[in-house]
Write an enzyme that holds these catalytic residues in place. Structure first.
Site, PDB file in Angstrom:
ATOM      1  N   HIS A   1     -92.703  71.680 -78.009  1.00  9.58           N
ATOM      2  CA  HIS A   1     -91.450  70.941 -77.926  1.00  9.58           C
ATOM      3  C   HIS A   1     -90.738  71.126 -79.262  1.00  9.58           C
ATOM      4  O   HIS A   1     -91.364  71.457 -80.267  1.00  9.58           O
ATOM      5  CB  HIS A   1     -91.772  69.456 -77.682  1.00  9.58           C
ATOM      6  CG  HIS A   1     -90.584  68.628 -77.335  1.00  9.58           C
ATOM      7  ND1 HIS A   1     -89.743  68.108 -78.293  1.00  9.58           N
ATOM      8  CD2 HIS A   1     -90.095  68.224 -76.133  1.00  9.58           C
ATOM      9  CE1 HIS A   1     -88.789  67.406 -77.700  1.00  9.58           C
ATOM     10  NE2 HIS A   1     -88.978  67.467 -76.391  1.00  9.58           N
ATOM     11  N   TYR A   2     -89.442  70.896 -79.299  1.00  4.47           N
ATOM     12  CA  TYR A   2     -88.719  71.077 -80.559  1.00  4.47           C
ATOM     13  C   TYR A   2     -89.035  69.992 -81.591  1.00  4.47           C
ATOM     14  O   TYR A   2     -88.762  70.153 -82.778  1.00  4.47           O
ATOM     15  CB  TYR A   2     -87.207  71.165 -80.323  1.00  4.47           C
ATOM     16  CG  TYR A   2     -86.573  69.888 -79.810  1.00  4.47           C
ATOM     17  CD1 TYR A   2     -86.164  68.879 -80.684  1.00  4.47           C
ATOM     18  CD2 TYR A   2     -86.369  69.696 -78.445  1.00  4.47           C
ATOM     19  CE1 TYR A   2     -85.581  67.719 -80.213  1.00  4.47           C
ATOM     20  CE2 TYR A   2     -85.785  68.537 -77.963  1.00  4.47           C
ATOM     21  CZ  TYR A   2     -85.391  67.556 -78.851  1.00  4.47           C
ATOM     22  OH  TYR A   2     -84.814  66.408 -78.379  1.00  4.47           O
TER      23      TYR A   2
END
Length: 180
Positions: A127-128
């Site tokens: 995920h970022y």
């Protein structure tokens, strides 16, 4: 056993701090559940690089990785950067869907910079968001120094040991610093 709530912990050892001129020489991963219980340890991989690449390490890295035995493991390894990335992704796919777990660890932004430069597929698996234990360490240093000082790390600078310490450190801050 994929679970989108599981957390991926990663640590890299590098020849230096600049992702444009330095390289990853060791990597390890651990998957925990959301309560920080270890579910699985991924492959611990020394990545082969030539003596020419290793000779460019500064004094600190030469001493640290030499004393830990990592430099010799890198010389003896047959695993390329691409193979290390593929092995790690194959492990993670068993535990966490792509794009669900933040990248977890200590000073994890530095690891993410190296992944972006050298292992884009693995960097894209996360995920970022980042779950960086060093954020809590910095806050504890300012707001509760006794809490920060009561956790001692071994600092072996071996990837798997560093991850285990990061998880233990987050447990420490959860118990002594974060109020529910």
């Amino acid at each position: 056993m994929q679970n989108p709530q599981n957390l991926i912990w990663i640590d890299l050892e590098m020849t230096g701090l600049d992702p444009d001129s330095d390289v990853i020489i060791e990597m390890a991963t651990i998957v925990t559940d959301s309560e920080l219980n270890t579910l699985a340890e991924g492959p611990v991989i020394a990545i082969h690089h030539s003596d020419e690449v290793l000779a460019r390490m500064d004094e600190w890295n030469t001493r640290t990785h030499g004393n830990s035995g990592l430099t010799q493991r890198v010389r003896e390894s047959k695993v390329s950067m691409a193979e290390a990335e593929a092995q790690t992704i194959a492990f993670l796919e068993q535990w966490v869907p792509k794009g669900k777990s933040p990248i977890c660890g200590n000073s994890i932004c530095q690891d993410r910079r190296f992944l972006y430069r050298h292992m884009r597929g693995l960097e894209n698996y996360f995920h970022y968001r980042n779950l960086d234990v060093s954020t809590l360490k910095e806050l504890a240093a300012r707001w509760a120094p006794d809490v920060r000082d009561s956790f001692k790390k071994g600092s072996t600078h071996l990837a798997l040991d560093d991850i285990r310490e990061s998880i233990a450190e987050l447990r420490h801050y959860r118990e002594h610093f974060i109020k529910f």
